[in-house]
Design a protein around this motif. Structure first.
Motif, PDB file in Angstrom:
ATOM      1  N   PRO A 172      -2.299  11.489  60.463  1.00  0.00           N
ATOM      2  CA  PRO A 172      -2.233  11.291  59.097  1.00  0.00           C
ATOM      3  C   PRO A 172      -3.010  12.238  58.367  1.00  0.00           C
ATOM      4  N   LEU A 173      -2.292  12.441  57.001  1.00  0.00           N
ATOM      5  CA  LEU A 173      -3.297  13.560  56.412  1.00  0.00           C
ATOM      6  C   LEU A 173      -4.319  12.948  55.663  1.00  0.00           C
ATOM      7  N   GLU A 174      -5.458  14.011  55.583  1.00  0.00           N
ATOM      8  CA  GLU A 174      -6.716  13.500  55.092  1.00  0.00           C
ATOM      9  C   GLU A 174      -6.706  13.813  53.628  1.00  0.00           C
ATOM     10  N   LYS A 175      -7.858  13.189  53.052  1.00  0.00           N
ATOM     11  CA  LYS A 175      -7.859  13.180  51.485  1.00  0.00           C
ATOM     12  C   LYS A 175      -7.993  14.653  50.982  1.00  0.00           C
ATOM     13  N   SER A 176      -8.704  15.753  51.732  1.00  0.00           N
ATOM     14  CA  SER A 176      -8.989  16.997  51.295  1.00  0.00           C
ATOM     15  C   SER A 176      -7.524  17.714  51.292  1.00  0.00           C
ATOM     16  N   THR A 177      -6.353  17.475  52.341  1.00  0.00           N
ATOM     17  CA  THR A 177      -5.211  17.836  52.641  1.00  0.00           C
ATOM     18  C   THR A 177      -4.482  17.493  51.400  1.00  0.00           C
ATOM     19  N   ILE A 178      -4.463  16.153  51.000  1.00  0.00           N
ATOM     20  CA  ILE A 178      -3.666  15.738  49.852  1.00  0.00           C
ATOM     21  C   ILE A 178      -4.027  16.449  48.562  1.00  0.00           C
ATOM     22  N   ALA A 179      -5.142  16.747  48.395  1.00  0.00           N
ATOM     23  CA  ALA A 179      -5.535  17.356  47.142  1.00  0.00           C
ATOM     24  C   ALA A 179      -5.256  18.668  47.149  1.00  0.00           C
ATOM     25  N   SER A 180      -5.258  19.400  48.302  1.00  0.00           N
ATOM     26  CA  SER A 180      -4.800  20.883  48.401  1.00  0.00           C
ATOM     27  C   SER A 180      -3.243  20.774  48.043  1.00  0.00           C
ATOM     28  N   LEU A 181      -2.431  19.843  48.658  1.00  0.00           N
ATOM     29  CA  LEU A 181      -1.129  19.907  48.545  1.00  0.00           C
ATOM     30  C   LEU A 181      -0.642  19.606  47.148  1.00  0.00           C
ATOM     31  N   ALA A 182      -1.460  18.496  46.506  1.00  0.00           N
ATOM     32  CA  ALA A 182      -1.279  18.267  45.233  1.00  0.00           C
ATOM     33  C   ALA A 182      -1.266  19.481  44.295  1.00  0.00           C
TER      34      ALA A 182
END
Length: 242
Positions: A111-121
């Motif tokens: 699963p994607l982590e919060k930091s990765t989600i922020a970078s993708l956003a």
């Protein structure tokens, strides 16, 4: 009959004049707002998934599962220093448990982590704001009530108060919500008279008011006809004897 029509027309006018005004106003606003800006497409970057790069076959992936497992094609975004990329992914459903595999190398994906989600956003964002909040939602707000939880909500501090709703498995933006969309949604609510879910175009309230508005128009036409219908001219020979 004429008096009844006039009274019915007047009372219907008193009941309907606010809603008829709201219908015209909401229709005007929705027609004026560019639909692409309402959807927020100008604020997000889209990436195509290069399935021609897949080297692992679906049969190879399914060979480790029982016969009841199902597979579907999906993707996962990733960022590099110079670009936003989309990797082809196989998603396997086995006994109501989901597994994801990189279709290029067969690697199992976590699963994607919060930091990765922020970078993708941030990589998908085409506006001029900065991220102020990133939260995983298990209960969704009204503006994305038709989607399935969980979703990541990423909020930006731009003038439109932009929010990205991101799939926790792919990292892709599924919905963009801005003040432009919220204005359109409010006008849509007024237009269809669904003040709860804002999605039911067949609400009894809308049907009742629409029927009343039609009756109001019909009685107006009847009254207008009676007002301007030609009067019969009295014959010049009436009452004369020969």
């Amino acid at each position: 009959m004429h008096k009844f029509m006039r009274a019915l027309h007047n009372y219907l006018g008193l009941i309907l004049f606010i809603q008829i005004g709201l219908w015209f106003l909401s229709g005007l606003v929705m027609a004026y707002l560019p639909i692409e800006e309402v959807r927020g497409n100008h604020l997000r970057q889209r990436v195509n998934t290069p399935w021609q790069q897949a080297t692992v076959s679906p049969q190879q992936v399914l060979s480790t599962f029982d016969d009841n497992a199902t597979l579907r094609l999906t993707h996962r975004l990733q960022t590099t220093p110079s670009a936003l990329l989309s990797t082809p992914v196989y998603q396997v459903n086995s006994n109501d448990t989901l597994f994801r595999f990189n279709a290029v190398n067969g690697e199992a994906l976590l699963p994607l982590e919060k930091s990765t989600i922020a970078s993708l956003a941030e990589a998908q964002y085409q506006g001029e704001g900065a991220i102020v909040d990133t939260v995983l939602l298990s209960t969704l707000p009204q503006e994305v009530q038709n989607l399935s939880a969980p979703l990541w909500q990423v909020t930006f501090d731009d003038d439109l108060e932009t929010r990205f709703y991101i799939d926790p498995n792919t990292g892709a933006v599924t919905r963009v919500r801005t003040n432009t969309w919220r204005l359109f949604d409010f006008m849509w609510m007024l237009h269809i008279m669904d003040y709860k879910d804002r999605s039911n175009f067949n609400s009894p309230l809308l049907i009742a008011f629409s029927a009343s508005a039609f009756l109001f128009t019909l009685t107006g036409v009847v009254l207008l006809y009676r007002r301007f219908k030609p009067r019969r001219r009295r014959s010049i020979f009436k009452g004369q004897s020969f």
